[in-house]
Enzyme design. Structure first.
Site, PDB file in Angstrom:
ATOM      1  CE  LYS A   1     -11.105  -1.347  -6.033  1.00 57.26           C
ATOM      2  NZ  LYS A   1     -10.685  -1.858  -7.505  1.00 57.26           N
TER       3      LYS A   1
ATOM      4  CE1 TYR B   1       7.725  17.082  17.043  1.00 54.22           C
ATOM      5  CE2 TYR B   1       5.797  16.671  15.447  1.00 54.22           C
ATOM      6  CZ  TYR B   1       6.544  16.232  16.991  1.00 54.22           C
ATOM      7  OH  TYR B   1       5.743  15.686  17.803  1.00 54.22           O
TER       8      TYR B   1
HETATM    9  C1  LIG Z   1     -10.967  -1.160  -8.327  1.00 56.01           C
HETATM   10  C2  LIG Z   1     -11.624  -1.909  -9.718  1.00 56.01           C
HETATM   11  C3  LIG Z   1     -12.352  -1.074 -10.477  1.00 56.01           C
HETATM   12  C4  LIG Z   1     -12.542   0.401 -10.523  1.00 56.01           C
HETATM   13  O1  LIG Z   1     -11.281   1.117 -11.026  1.00 56.01           O
HETATM   14  P1  LIG Z   1     -11.225   2.790 -10.860  1.00 56.01           P
HETATM   15  O2  LIG Z   1     -10.025   2.946 -11.594  1.00 56.01           O
HETATM   16  O3  LIG Z   1     -11.603   3.134  -9.308  1.00 56.01           O
HETATM   17  O4  LIG Z   1     -12.318   3.098 -11.885  1.00 56.01           O
HETATM   18  C5  LIG Z   1     -12.723  -1.558 -11.605  1.00 56.01           C
HETATM   19  N1  LIG Z   1     -12.457  -3.166 -11.917  1.00 56.01           N
HETATM   20  C6  LIG Z   1     -11.777  -3.947 -11.146  1.00 56.01           C
HETATM   21  C7  LIG Z   1     -11.481  -5.115 -11.389  1.00 56.01           C
HETATM   22  C8  LIG Z   1     -11.075  -3.060  -9.898  1.00 56.01           C
HETATM   23  O5  LIG Z   1     -10.506  -3.904  -9.353  1.00 56.01           O
END
Ligand SMILES: *Cc1c(COP(=O)(O)O)cnc(C)c1O
Length: 331
Positions: A26, A232
């Protein structure tokens, strides 16, 4: 970005878990580019991938792959779901279960259940909503697995066991990257690693290789006489006659101001500190005594856990902020 490190991390989490992993890709593959990540993880042996939304699922451009859509399903997503016959929503509400059954009767879906995180998921009392659905995987998600020995984690494990007992024979998945480090009782049938694949360190026991090594280019090298200030707010003062390199990287390249004290540039064996604030699209590095010329590319020391210390930043943020302004070069 290092292909071998990504593959090695995938293998580490799969071997640790002892079950097939469903990589989370994602947020555009945690900022690395979802399509490129998927291509490489397929070679490493991954078969199914998790995205957040149907929009992300479509953007991946791989209708040939099984996908888990973590945000679930609403009727307006039906055209996207129709175009992705192997994608399965992680249905999380009673209404979502009904909408899916109506839009795609007989098509497989996953289910997300709440075991104490209180983010997405059906309650135990709502599991009847899954009657008549063709379930592929039952999921839940751990809230505190990155904190070793947090009591929430075993409590969620017990809740997941109890809840899944109501759906005998169903394939189950609970652990994210950090959860995998808690041991194989958390593995069930599949695990869902994310951050650890990309070089984030989710738990002290994780053995993770660095994947992302951002570089920026020197726009100008200047001499700054002792007593003069840089940037800055004039918050950095040259304590001696200094040389400063101005680099073409800033906020929009995933480098927020909080990194000012932490971020270093790696040059040979040396770690060079920033001179003053990160500004919109540039930052300055103290390169006094180093061999740096205009046009050079300099690599940041992108040690994710170290960059979060004292900055209030999360490793997740530092990865997903890697913007499209970088050329994503895989080596
Ligand atoms: C994003 C997500 C993961 C992966 O989690 P990490 O902490 O990045 O390993 C796994 N399961 C669900 C439901 C998620 O939303």
């Amino acid at each position: 970005m290092e292909e071998a490190a990504l593959a090695a991390n995938f293998r580490w989490f799969e071997e640790r878990a002892g079950v097939p992993a469903i990589p989370a890709v994602k947020a555009d593959g945690y900022g690395l580019g979802a399509a490129q990540v998927v291509e490489r993880l397929l070679k490493a042996g991954a078969r199914t991938f998790a995205v957040s939304s149907w929009w992300e699922a479509q953007a991946l451009g791989r209708p040939d792959l099984p996908l888990v859509v973590l945000h679930g399903f609403t009727p307006d997503c039906a055209p996207a779901a129709a175009a992705l016959p192997l994608a399965r929503p992680a249905l999380a509400t009673v209404a979502q279960c009904r909408a899916w059954a109506e839009a795609f009767p007989g098509r497989e879906a996953d289910l997300m259940v709440n075991t104490g995180m209180n983010r997405l998921g059906l309650e135990a009392s709502e599991l009847g909503a899954a009657d008549g659905l063709r379930l592929a995987v039952l999921h839940s998600h751990l809230a505190c697995a990155d904190e070793p020995a947090h009591p929430h984690t075993p409590a969620q494990l017990a809740a997941f066991r109890a809840l899944s007992g109501a759906l005998p024979g169903v394939t189950r998945a609970l652990a994210n990257s950090a959860g995998i480090c808690w041991g194989r009782e958390y593995s069930f049938d599949h695990v869902r690693p994310g951050i650890g694949l990309y070089g984030g360190v989710p738990h002290p026991d994780a053995r993770v290789a660095q994947v992302v090594r951002p570089e920026a280019r020197v726009l100008q090298v200047r001499d700054v006489p002792e007593g003069q200030t840089v940037g800055y707010g004039a918050v950095w003062t040259a304590r001696r006659d200094s040389r400063v390199a101005i680099l073409n990287a800033g906020y929009a390249d995933g480098l927020p101001r909080q990194l000012m004290q932490r971020l270093r540039v790696r040059l040979g064996g040396a770690l060079l500190p920033l001179a003053g604030r990160i500004s919109m699209d540039m930052l300055a590095v103290d390169v006094t005594g180093a061999d740096v010329a205009e046009g050079d590319w300099l690599a940041f020391d992108f040690d994710l856990p170290a960059l979060t210390e004292g900055t209030g930043l999360a490793q997740y943020e530092l990865l997903v902020w890697m913007s499209r302004r970088y050329d994503r070069i895989w080596v």
